[in-house]
Design an enzyme around this catalytic site. Structure first.
Site, PDB file in Angstrom:
ATOM      1  N   HIS A 359       0.830  -1.196   0.000  1.00 27.17           N
ATOM      2  CA  HIS A 359       0.000   0.000   0.000  1.00 27.17           C
ATOM      3  C   HIS A 359       0.863   1.244   0.000  1.00 27.17           C
ATOM      4  O   HIS A 359       0.534   2.250  -0.619  1.00 27.17           O
ATOM      5  CB  HIS A 359      -0.908  -0.005   1.225  1.00 27.17           C
ATOM      6  N   CYS A 677      -5.332  -5.441 -20.971  1.00 26.98           N
ATOM      7  CA  CYS A 677      -5.488  -4.945 -19.597  1.00 26.98           C
ATOM      8  C   CYS A 677      -4.313  -5.335 -18.707  1.00 26.98           C
ATOM      9  O   CYS A 677      -4.326  -5.060 -17.517  1.00 26.98           O
ATOM     10  CB  CYS A 677      -6.798  -5.426 -18.988  1.00 26.98           C
TER      11      CYS A 677
HETATM   12  C1  PEP Z   1      -3.031 -10.275 -16.611  1.00 30.78           C
HETATM   13  O1  PEP Z   1      -2.783 -11.457 -16.380  1.00 30.78           O
HETATM   14  O2  PEP Z   1      -2.415  -9.584 -17.446  1.00 30.78           O
HETATM   15  C2  PEP Z   1      -4.095  -9.589 -15.869  1.00 30.78           C
HETATM   16  C3  PEP Z   1      -4.512  -8.400 -16.212  1.00 30.78           C
HETATM   17  O3  PEP Z   1      -4.627 -10.223 -14.807  1.00 30.78           O
HETATM   18  P1  PEP Z   1      -3.908 -10.399 -13.385  1.00 30.78           P
HETATM   19  O4  PEP Z   1      -2.708  -9.514 -13.355  1.00 30.78           O
HETATM   20  O5  PEP Z   1      -4.940 -10.030 -12.379  1.00 30.78           O
HETATM   21  O6  PEP Z   1      -3.576 -11.849 -13.376  1.00 30.78           O
END
Ligand code: PEP
Ligand code: MG
Length: 757
Positions: A359, A677
């Protein structure tokens, strides 16, 4: 041999300092080998020499520096070849160089093993014997094993500046992990918790109610203090970061810490003791978890406990004399410790423990405070009051640097400020390339509900809402209505913009404390959709909560994590359908005219197997979202959390880039929307390459939003395409990074990937 080795390693690990450790090594190794001499040399790269650090058998005067230049002698030869040398009569070897002052002339046989840590030669370990003879295979194996063990000890000492500190006018740089970008120059200030749990001596009471009253009062005071701290930082911290204080507040709730402490008091313990026991119990549980995010929460709990304790001990309110340019240093910097330093004085942050997941790191990033984490080999006292430069890009810290270096960094820092101001001024501008190709920028969320839309500037929704965090913060699975409330606030706060909610992605490095999964390879195990499909009751409750929350807001999209096979897509769709009809029927029973829409359903592309099934999956879903974090991990077969192989984990590996290009091309041909993402979407170079490949939707952590928008607005698509075509020819990630850097430098955007403007 094995027991001898183990004993040596144990003894060395307990040695008070490096010199003692080295002396012990040569003594014990000589005895174990039965050789006449055993010596250790370390490489001094500044002087280009090997320095004899300890010897058993030769005569080394304490004040004398016995050296061999790089390239000289059998010592250098072993280091250069990076393999052991076993020479029966060293004097006859063409590379032999006699070190006269130590009385080496009497020895013939020589066995030398290089000491190598992470591919870097740190020195050599050498055994010598008067009689000319070849050392046995077993002896050779022994010295090689010992040298490998010694490498870790020396590398740790080197990290503490202990090795070259003997010879350098100023202490060389320390290397930590970058926690928040930026450059800070200032004076180290050691932040210590006001009260420590470890110093509480357990005591019993005969008046539990009196103690409960004291505890409740301390909790109230802690709440007020936290509120004051939150107010203090509210002006310069993003709304979602302020949630840290909400998390603290909720940890204080009766259901969390409160009950546990009061139960201990009712067992007859005094309030201070009960706090210590309850908090240490929680901390131990959290520290035991594999997940790095959750392990970091142990720090928050301890911090909170110590705050309550300080009120119980009436020790709070300590006024610190913070230096005007304060670099806050602590074993574990906590979010509240950070908030306690006046913002004007706070320049930088160094936390010996912890990582970019903490954090404190999240808060530092949103406050724009350069931070470095993970210097676990450096004693706190060593940094006390020292003048420091903290480079949050590279993770380097310079201790007592020379004036010239300070000047250089001052220039870089001034440039940084300019850059940050410039970027923030354009936060309301639309994200598009220099030639006007629009790119939709979205945010990754999950830590908290609210986002200060104004502060965030222009963004087009939540591209990834990670639902597992609320599951992790509890002691049991959240109920449908608890989830409903949470999702409702997320969807509402982003009304009018799409919100992509991912179904539970636990397992791997995100276990639930109340639902432990023990596996040898958790990342290849029961993770994400694999787990939730085996537990439809968990999946259905979550989807129902999402669908109910979406009624009347209509901005929900559902994303499925860790999809590997078509049947997983089909089964998920079937369950989502079932949940949809259940919720719809319930709604229609209440209001015959009510309307509930069906959310779009997407799949994460993060398991490489999906690359070869895109056509079939595309027929079944509305969109794809590429998770570059996991795609990289699975494509390169490298655990994303394992620091030993962290050097191999790289989004810019040619295989990852080719996979990303392939995905984009296939999705374009299939006319299926696709976004990214993973962390790569918010990386300056990563964003350019992704847009050049054709991706038009990038979702990232909020602190990367302004930067990414600015970079895209200053590079035209043609330049991005040229960069992409060069990068796709590269054979190594470093080459890719260099090409990106050169391009950004040539466009005057180099300040986004290194210190300065
Ligand atoms: C990823 O794997 O790129 C993703 C966005 O999910 P996480 O980081 O939550 O596994
Ligand atoms: Mg993932």
């Amino acid at each position: 041999m094995l027991t001898v080795l183990q004993r040596i390693v144990e003894a060395v690990n307990q040695a008070p300092d490096l010199d003692a450790a080295l002396r012990m090594i040569v003594q014990k190794a000589r005895a174990a080998l039965g050789s006449d001499v055993c010596s250790v040399y370390l490489a001094d790269h500044e002087q280009q020499q090997f320095v004899m650090m300890a010897t058993e058998g030769l005569q080394l005067d304490e004040n004398e520096r016995v050296t061999l230049n790089f390239g000289e002698g059998l010592i250098s030869l072993a280091a250069q070849r990076e393999e052991p040398l076993n020479i029966a009569n060293a004097n006859e070897h063409p590379n032999f160089k006699l070190v006269e002052s130590v009385g080496e002339e009497a020895y013939r046989a020589m066995l030398v093993a290089p000491i190598i840590h992470q591919r870097k030669v740190l020195g050599v370990l050498a055994a010598q014997q008067k009689k000319a003879r070849a050392f046995s295979g077993e002896e050779e194996a022994f010295i090689v094993t010992l040298a490998a063990q010694l490498a870790t000890v020396i590398a740790h000492a080197e990290a503490r500046g202990l090795v070259s500190g003997h010879y350098s006018p100023w202490l060389r740089n320390l290397n930590g992990l970058p926690g928040a970008p930026g450059v800070a120059i200032g004076q180290a200030f050691i932040g210590r918790p006001a009260a420590t749990l470890s110093s509480v001596v357990p005591r019993r009471t005969e008046y539990p109610w009196r103690e409960i009253h004291k505890f409740r009062k301390a909790v109230m005071q802690t709440r007020m203090e936290l509120r004051a701290l939150a107010d203090q930082v509210a002006d310069y911290v993003a709304e979602d970061t302020l949630a840290i204080f909400d998390v603290y507040q909720s940890m204080l709730d009766a259901a969390s810490l409160g009950d546990a402490v009061e139960a201990k008091i009712k067992d007859g313990w005094m309030a201070q003791t009960a706090v210590k026991m309850a908090v240490e119990g929680f901390v131990a549980k959290f520290e035991d978890l594999d997940d790095s995010y959750l392990r970091e929460r142990a720090v928050d709990i301890r911090d909170l406990g110590q705050r309550v304790l300080s009120f119980l001990q009436e020790k709070n309110g300590l006024q610190h004399n913070f230096p005007d340019t304060c670099i806050l240093i602590a074993e574990e910097v906590t979010a509240s410790m950070l908030a306690g330093v006046p913002r004007k004085k706070l320049q930088g942050l160094v936390s010996l423990q912890g990582s970019a997941n903490s954090h404190a790191a999240i808060m530092a990033r949103s406050m724009g405070i350069p931070a470095v984490f993970g210097l676990s080999d450096v004693p706190l006292s060593y940094l006390h009051d020292q003048h420091l430069i903290v480079d949050g890009y590279s993770g380097e810290i310079f201790v007592n640097p020379p004036a010239q270096l300070i000047q250089e960094y001052e220039v870089l820092r001034a440039e940084e400020y300019e850059l940050a101001e410039m970027v923030a001024e354009h936060r309301d501008a639309e994200a598009c390339t220099l030639d006007g190709v629009p790119v939709s920028l979205q945010i990754n969320a999950g830590m908290n509900v609210e986002h200060d839309q104004e502060r965030l500037g222009h963004y087009e929704g939540i591209g990834l809402y990670r639902t597992e965090i609320p599951f992790m913060m509890r002691e049991r699975f959240p109920t449908e209505s608890e989830q409903y409330e949470l999702y409702l606030s997320v969807l509402k706060s982003t009304a009018g913009l799409p919100v992509v909610m991912r179904t539970l992605d636990v397992g791997g490095d995100k276990p639930l404390p109340y639902f432990p999964i023990h596996e040898d390879n958790p990342f290849l195990g029961w993770r994400g959709i694999r787990m939730t499909l085996d537990h439809p009751e968990i999946f259905l409750v979550q989807v129902r909560a999402m669908l109910r929350a979406n009624i009347g807001i209509d901005n929900l999209q559902i994303l499925l994590p860790m999809i590997t096979s078509l049947d997983e897509v089909d089964e998920s769709a079937r369950l989502i359908n079932q949940a949809y009809f259940e919720v719809r029927n319930e709604l229609l029973q209440k209001d015959r005219n009510a309307h509930i829409s069906r959310p779009k359903i997407g799949v994460m592309i993060e398991v490489p197997a999906l690359l070869y099934q895109l056509d079939a999956v595309a027929k079944r879903v509305d969109f794809f979202s590429v998770g570059t974090n996991d795609l990289t991990q699975y494509l390169l077969a490298v655990d994303r959390n394992n620091s030993r192989v962290a050097g191999i984990y790289d989004n810019f590996h040619p295989a990852v880039l080719h996979a990303l290009q392939f995905i984009m091309q296939r999705c374009a041909a299939l006319q299926k929307p696709v976004s990214v993402c993973g962390e790569m979407a918010g990386d300056p170079g990563g964003a350019l390459l992704l847009v050049a490949m054709g991706y038009r939707k990038l979702s990232m952590t909020t602190h990367n939003l302004d930067k990414t928008r600015w970079i895209l607005r200053h590079v035209d698509s043609k330049t991005m395409h040229i960069l992409l075509s060069q990068v796709m020819q590269a054979t190594h990630p470093d080459q890719v990074r260099r090409l990106i850097r050169i391009k950004l430098e040539s466009l005057g955007l180099g300040g986004f990937v290194r210190a300065g403007k």
